[in-house]
Design a protein around this motif. Structure first.
Motif: not given
Length: 86
Positions: A33, A49-50, A75
């Motif tokens: 990520c 994140f991501a 994710v």
């Protein structure tokens, strides 16, 4: 410890692991990520994140990364698969 991915009553997922697995999880997140933003509190952190937000729970020896959205579930599912089959 094997990693586990649990569905919570909210429909969100919780990736659970032990304290010794923290470096492995962190490394895999960065690999998958890229940049990670973390705001630490007493026994949790808000982690992004991501383009998804997560709650990282780190009280005692219990560790969990909890998604806060359906996108976060996706994710965490990908992360779990990578961690379970390195």
């Amino acid at each position: 410890m094997p990693f586990s991915l649990l569905e919570l009553s909210t429909g969100n997922l919780s990736l659970e692991f032990e304290v010794q697995d923290v470096p492995t999880v962190a490394s895999q997140i960065k690999r998958l990520c890229g940049h990670v933003f973390e705001q630490r509190y007493v026994v949790t952190s808000d982690v992004t994140f991501a383009d998804c937000n997560f709650t990282y729970y780190f009280e005692w020896d219990d560790r969990a990364l909890i998604s806060n959205s359906k996108a976060g579930n996706t994710v965490l599912t990908k992360l779990y698969k990578k961690l379970s089959n390195p």
